[in-house]
Design a protein around this motif. Structure first.
Motif, mmCIF file in Angstrom:
data_model
loop_
_atom_site.group_PDB
_atom_site.id
_atom_site.type_symbol
_atom_site.label_atom_id
_atom_site.label_comp_id
_atom_site.label_asym_id
_atom_site.label_seq_id
_atom_site.Cartn_x
_atom_site.Cartn_y
_atom_site.Cartn_z
ATOM 1 N N MET A 187 0.881 -1.293 0.166
ATOM 2 C CA MET A 187 0.049 -0.005 0.068
ATOM 3 C C MET A 187 0.880 1.298 0.049
ATOM 4 S SD MET A 187 -3.122 -0.765 2.722
ATOM 5 C CE MET A 187 -4.306 -2.126 2.319
ATOM 6 N N PRO A 188 0.286 2.257 -0.530
ATOM 7 C CA PRO A 188 1.086 3.548 -0.618
ATOM 8 C C PRO A 188 1.109 4.045 0.968
ATOM 9 C CG PRO A 188 -1.237 3.710 -1.484
ATOM 10 C CD PRO A 188 -0.901 2.475 -1.188
ATOM 11 N N PRO A 189 2.034 4.999 1.103
ATOM 12 C CA PRO A 189 2.190 5.404 2.863
ATOM 13 C C PRO A 189 0.900 6.235 2.901
ATOM 14 C CG PRO A 189 3.939 6.401 1.251
ATOM 15 C CD PRO A 189 3.223 5.401 0.341
ATOM 16 N N PRO A 190 0.567 6.274 4.470
ATOM 17 C CA PRO A 190 -0.568 6.741 4.829
ATOM 18 C C PRO A 190 -0.505 8.159 4.730
ATOM 19 C CG PRO A 190 0.403 5.071 6.455
ATOM 20 C CD PRO A 190 1.266 5.389 5.474
ATOM 21 N N TRP A 191 -1.639 8.913 4.792
ATOM 22 C CA TRP A 191 -1.846 10.478 4.668
ATOM 23 C C TRP A 191 -2.181 11.091 6.110
ATOM 24 C CZ3 TRP A 191 -4.514 6.994 1.433
ATOM 25 C CH2 TRP A 191 -5.674 6.962 1.628
ATOM 26 N N ARG A 218 -5.664 1.159 6.960
ATOM 27 C CA ARG A 218 -4.744 1.386 6.085
ATOM 28 C C ARG A 218 -5.087 2.056 4.823
ATOM 29 N NH1 ARG A 218 0.678 -0.178 6.730
ATOM 30 N NH2 ARG A 218 0.883 0.960 4.479
ATOM 31 N N ARG A 219 -6.326 1.405 4.484
ATOM 32 C CA ARG A 219 -6.773 1.620 3.129
ATOM 33 C C ARG A 219 -7.307 3.013 3.047
ATOM 34 N NH1 ARG A 219 -7.760 0.270 -1.853
ATOM 35 N NH2 ARG A 219 -9.776 0.839 -1.736
ATOM 36 N N VAL A 222 -4.746 5.776 7.239
ATOM 37 C CA VAL A 222 -4.228 5.944 8.623
ATOM 38 C C VAL A 222 -2.991 5.069 9.091
ATOM 39 C CG1 VAL A 222 -4.964 5.497 11.037
ATOM 40 C CG2 VAL A 222 -6.741 6.127 9.327
ATOM 41 N N THR A 223 -2.259 5.648 9.686
ATOM 42 C CA THR A 223 -0.885 4.923 10.143
ATOM 43 C C THR A 223 -1.107 4.001 10.920
ATOM 44 O OG1 THR A 223 0.526 7.172 9.524
ATOM 45 C CG2 THR A 223 1.588 5.318 10.961
ATOM 46 N N THR A 224 -0.832 2.746 10.847
ATOM 47 C CA THR A 224 -1.124 1.594 11.974
ATOM 48 C C THR A 224 0.034 1.034 12.252
ATOM 49 O OG1 THR A 224 -1.762 0.271 10.273
ATOM 50 C CG2 THR A 224 -3.441 1.507 11.161
ATOM 51 N N VAL A 225 0.531 0.631 13.522
ATOM 52 C CA VAL A 225 1.626 -0.364 14.070
ATOM 53 C C VAL A 225 0.837 -1.428 14.628
ATOM 54 C CG1 VAL A 225 3.272 -0.586 15.224
ATOM 55 C CG2 VAL A 225 3.046 1.629 14.346
ATOM 56 N N ALA A 306 -15.202 3.422 11.699
ATOM 57 C CA ALA A 306 -15.651 4.695 12.054
ATOM 58 C C ALA A 306 -15.086 5.556 12.852
ATOM 59 C CB ALA A 306 -17.139 4.726 11.760
ATOM 60 N N HIS A 307 -15.228 4.744 14.271
ATOM 61 C CA HIS A 307 -14.682 5.562 15.355
ATOM 62 C C HIS A 307 -13.287 6.006 15.029
ATOM 63 C CE1 HIS A 307 -18.453 5.292 17.599
ATOM 64 N NE2 HIS A 307 -18.417 3.888 17.821
ATOM 65 N N LEU A 308 -12.609 4.998 14.760
ATOM 66 C CA LEU A 308 -10.827 5.096 14.653
ATOM 67 C C LEU A 308 -10.555 6.265 13.761
ATOM 68 C CD1 LEU A 308 -9.875 1.579 15.272
ATOM 69 C CD2 LEU A 308 -9.600 3.437 16.959
ATOM 70 N N ARG A 309 -11.269 6.192 12.582
ATOM 71 C CA ARG A 309 -10.939 7.355 11.578
ATOM 72 C C ARG A 309 -11.280 8.909 12.245
ATOM 73 N NH1 ARG A 309 -13.803 6.711 6.290
ATOM 74 N NH2 ARG A 309 -12.505 8.502 5.783
ATOM 75 N N ASP A 310 -12.290 8.747 13.107
ATOM 76 C CA ASP A 310 -12.671 10.126 13.906
ATOM 77 C C ASP A 310 -11.474 10.252 15.020
ATOM 78 O OD1 ASP A 310 -14.159 12.354 14.365
ATOM 79 O OD2 ASP A 310 -14.818 11.193 16.058
ATOM 80 N N TRP A 311 -11.263 9.434 15.782
ATOM 81 C CA TRP A 311 -10.500 9.383 16.831
ATOM 82 C C TRP A 311 -9.068 9.861 16.519
ATOM 83 C CZ3 TRP A 311 -12.843 4.480 19.792
ATOM 84 C CH2 TRP A 311 -14.175 4.973 20.173
#
Length: 443
Positions: A187-191, A218-219, A222-225, A306-311
């Motif tokens: 995937m491309p780098p997160p923005w 990631r789609r 969002v940067t995820t570890v 949805a929650h995590l994209r907002d948080w």
């Protein structure tokens, strides 16, 4: 007219209607339909009227309604002073439903069935080919949510009914994990500017739901570890200090790992780290959330996303969560200390009991281990009643696997006797709960 006498247990309703146990519980909890009678042990008893309600709801779903729409229709008819069972006819269906149909997506539906057939036959080449075709035809979110998720759920249900082996389930999970991990690597780098640290609770081995969430995040940039399964608290803290994410996401699917999650969340909260959490057990048992110092992700992958994209953009404050009551904390520590002695007594009693000798000793030892772990977990989570639905699940599982229901009664009776011998007044919560359950099973 339908008889309203509470008569049928959960297994009977499943056989009559074809609606799965988890679905019935969700309908009851979220929408108030059906409304079964509850025994003191927490077990549900359904009447003929309750069964008709379930069949009515299923009929509306087969006609293309969502469950929320079907419930709204039911409530509207009742507000008009009519009985929905008389206004709109109830259709009867076979006890075993087909593989889930996805309205409006016949090609995707066919891919679900094709992938199921391939993985259940350990046909890796065809299983990979089906996923390749699906990802070529549909957005990745659609493939994850409408092919992979329902197919894995169906495999889990078939395992529960004794129709699928653990090996088949693991084979399917391994294929999905490998595919999603490979796609994430390209995937491309997160923005998005914030980052999330994702981990399964200590001892939690079911990492696939969390991996699917990481993939979807990631789609969406969002940067995820993603740390995966069974992450000890000290390793999680080390990673947190290095990454400094916006928040930590923890998941657990079972009672025992939910208790481990509670420990980790408490540790993180003591250091002002914001925690979000979720998983099967929290979605099904709202009581398990009461003393978790974190943000609940919701009951589905969609709500968690949805929650995590907002948080990640607007990190919320930690919620004010009450402390575990002292009576439960004392019972938890006392039971944990006495559990090895209780287990040893129960295993000796089981080996000497004529009703249990036919069962393999390894199965009996596992049963003792799991019940002890579940009891310790519900004490840590703050409500022993959480175990009620787990026992229903076990009772139905035994029936599917041709183990007499009496075996559960004898097992719990012996566990009750051992608990009474080794626990003092601090363990009264456990003793009283075991007494109620054994009495209910004997009735």
């Amino acid at each position: 007219m339908y008889d309203t006498t509470p008569t049928y247990n959960l297994k009977a309703v499943v056989q009559r209607t074809g609606v799965k146990p988890d679905t019935l519980r969700v309908w009851e909890r979220r929408y108030g339909l059906p409304k079964p009678h509850r025994k003191p042990s927490g077990h549900r008893l359904y009447s003929e009227y309750d069964i008709a309600v379930v069949e009515w709801l299923r009929a509306r779903l087969e006609e293309g309604m969502r469950i929320s729409e079907a419930v709204s229709l039911w409530q509207q008819i009742e507000r008009e002073g009519n009985d929905p069972l008389h206004v709109v006819p109830v259709h009867r269906f076979d006890a075993q439903p087909p593989v889930r149909r996805l309205a409006g997506h016949s090609q995707l539906d066919a891919l679900v069935q094709a992938w199921l057939d391939a993985v259940l036959n350990f046909d890796e080449q065809n299983a990979e080919a089906v996923l390749t075709e699906a990802f070529a035809l549909y957005p990745p979110e659609t493939v994850v949510l409408q092919l992979i998720r329902p197919a894995l759920h169906e495999i889990g249900e078939r395992w529960y009914r004794g129709e699928v082996s653990v090996q088949q389930e693991h084979f399917a999970s391994a294929l999905v994990s490998r595919r999603l991990s490979a796609m994430m690597a390209t995937m491309p780098p997160p923005w998005e500017s914030g980052s999330l640290l994702l981990a399964c609770a200590p001892d939690e081995l079911h990492s696939l739901p969390l991996l699917m969430l990481a993939f979807l995040l990631r789609r969406h940039g969002v940067t995820t570890v993603y740390l995966g399964a069974n992450v000890p608290a000290d390793r999680l803290m080390q990673t947190y200090e290095r990454v400094r994410p916006r928040l930590v996401v923890l998941t657990a699917q079972h009672l025992t790992t939910a208790a481990r999650l509670a420990d980790v969340a408490e540790l993180l909260a003591s250091r002002n780290v914001v925690v979000a959490y979720g998983g099967r057990i929290f979605a099904q048992e709202p009581l398990a959330r009461r003393f978790i110092p974190g943000l609940f992700l919701g009951e589905s992958l969609e709500s968690a996303l949805a929650h995590l994209r907002d948080w990640v953009r607007h990190t919320p404050l930690l919620p004010n969560v009450p402390a575990l009551p002292p009576t439960y904390r004392e019972a938890w520590h006392h039971f944990r200390a006495q559990q090895p002695l209780i287990a040893a007594d129960v295993i000796r009693a089981l080996q000497a009991d004529e009703h249990m000798r036919a069962l393999p000793i390894s199965a009996l030892q596992s049963a003792v281990y799991f019940l002890g772990g579940d009891l310790e977990a519900v004490l840590r989570l703050g409500d022993v009643q959480i175990l009620g639905s787990e026992l229903e699940w076990v009772e139905t599982l035994l029936v599917y696997h041709n183990i007499p229901r009496d075996a559960l009664y004898h097992f719990l009776r012996m566990y009750q006797q051992a608990a009474q011998h080794h626990l003092d007044e601090r363990g009264q919560i456990v003793i009283e709960w075991l007494q109620k359950v054994v009495h209910a099973l004997a009735a």
